[in-house]
Design a protein around this motif. Structure first.
Motif, PDB file in Angstrom:
ATOM      1  N   ILE A   1      18.607  51.219  65.695  1.00 21.87           N
ATOM      2  CA  ILE A   1      18.955  52.628  65.507  1.00 21.87           C
ATOM      3  C   ILE A   1      20.057  52.753  64.463  1.00 21.87           C
ATOM      4  N   SER A   2      21.032  51.865  64.503  1.00 21.72           N
ATOM      5  CA  SER A   2      22.131  51.890  63.530  1.00 21.72           C
ATOM      6  C   SER A   2      21.624  51.650  62.116  1.00 21.72           C
ATOM      7  N   ASN A   3      20.643  50.777  61.980  1.00 20.57           N
ATOM      8  CA  ASN A   3      20.080  50.497  60.661  1.00 20.57           C
ATOM      9  C   ASN A   3      19.390  51.721  60.071  1.00 20.57           C
ATOM     10  N   VAL A   4      18.753  52.515  60.930  1.00 23.03           N
ATOM     11  CA  VAL A   4      18.088  53.731  60.471  1.00 23.03           C
ATOM     12  C   VAL A   4      19.119  54.805  60.176  1.00 23.03           C
ATOM     13  N   GLY A   5      20.153  54.867  61.000  1.00 30.11           N
ATOM     14  CA  GLY A   5      21.203  55.861  60.812  1.00 30.11           C
ATOM     15  C   GLY A   5      20.859  57.162  61.505  1.00 30.11           C
ATOM     16  N   PHE A   6      21.871  57.980  61.732  1.00 26.42           N
ATOM     17  CA  PHE A   6      21.687  59.286  62.353  1.00 26.42           C
ATOM     18  C   PHE A   6      21.672  60.291  61.229  1.00 26.42           C
ATOM     19  N   SER A   7      20.517  60.874  60.964  1.00 27.60           N
ATOM     20  CA  SER A   7      20.316  61.678  59.761  1.00 27.60           C
ATOM     21  C   SER A   7      20.866  63.099  59.859  1.00 27.60           C
ATOM     22  N   SER A   8      21.240  63.543  61.031  1.00 29.20           N
ATOM     23  CA  SER A   8      21.693  64.923  61.188  1.00 29.20           C
ATOM     24  C   SER A   8      23.094  65.116  60.627  1.00 29.20           C
ATOM     25  N   THR A   9      23.260  66.154  59.865  1.00 26.46           N
ATOM     26  CA  THR A   9      24.585  66.457  59.338  1.00 26.46           C
ATOM     27  C   THR A   9      25.424  67.106  60.432  1.00 26.46           C
ATOM     28  N   GLY A  10      26.711  66.921  60.331  1.00 28.82           N
ATOM     29  CA  GLY A  10      27.611  67.511  61.313  1.00 28.82           C
ATOM     30  C   GLY A  10      27.707  66.734  62.607  1.00 28.82           C
ATOM     31  N   ILE A  11      27.080  65.566  62.685  1.00 26.87           N
ATOM     32  CA  ILE A  11      27.130  64.731  63.888  1.00 26.87           C
ATOM     33  C   ILE A  11      27.698  63.376  63.500  1.00 26.87           C
ATOM     34  N   GLU A  12      28.714  62.957  64.247  1.00 22.61           N
ATOM     35  CA  GLU A  12      29.358  61.680  63.938  1.00 22.61           C
ATOM     36  C   GLU A  12      29.705  60.950  65.227  1.00 22.61           C
TER      37      GLU A  12
END
Length: 89
Positions: free
Chosen positions: A64-75
């Motif tokens: 999941i980390s390799n793909v990344g979290f694509s949503s903006t405003g979420i960290e």
């Protein structure tokens, strides 16, 4: 069982839930058993995800980390993990 906890900031916590709902099938396919999402402040969210074991969790988290979290405003701002010692329902 093994649990992971992640703390997030999100401009819209309810939108975070929608994004997590879309991601859930991939997480389940990677071995996740269930997930709970709790709003901890105006912009804070904590997830608790249950896995069958540590190996499955760590492999899935890496993918999941390799793909990344694509949503903006979420960290992601923190987290922890560990073996589940007991469960009471």
């Amino acid at each position: 069982m093994f649990a992971t906890f992640t703390d997030w900031t999100s401009e819209e916590p309810k939108a975070f839930v929608e994004n997590a709902h879309e991601l859930w099938p991939s997480m389940k396919e990677a071995g996740a058993v269930n997930m709970r999402i709790v709003q901890t402040s105006d912009k804070g969210v904590r997830t608790m995800t249950m896995w069958p074991d540590a190996e499955t969790a760590l492999m899935a988290i890496q993918a999941i980390s390799n793909v990344g979290f694509s949503s903006t405003g979420i960290e992601a701002v923190g987290g922890t993990k560990g073996a589940v010692l007991a469960e009471f329902n």
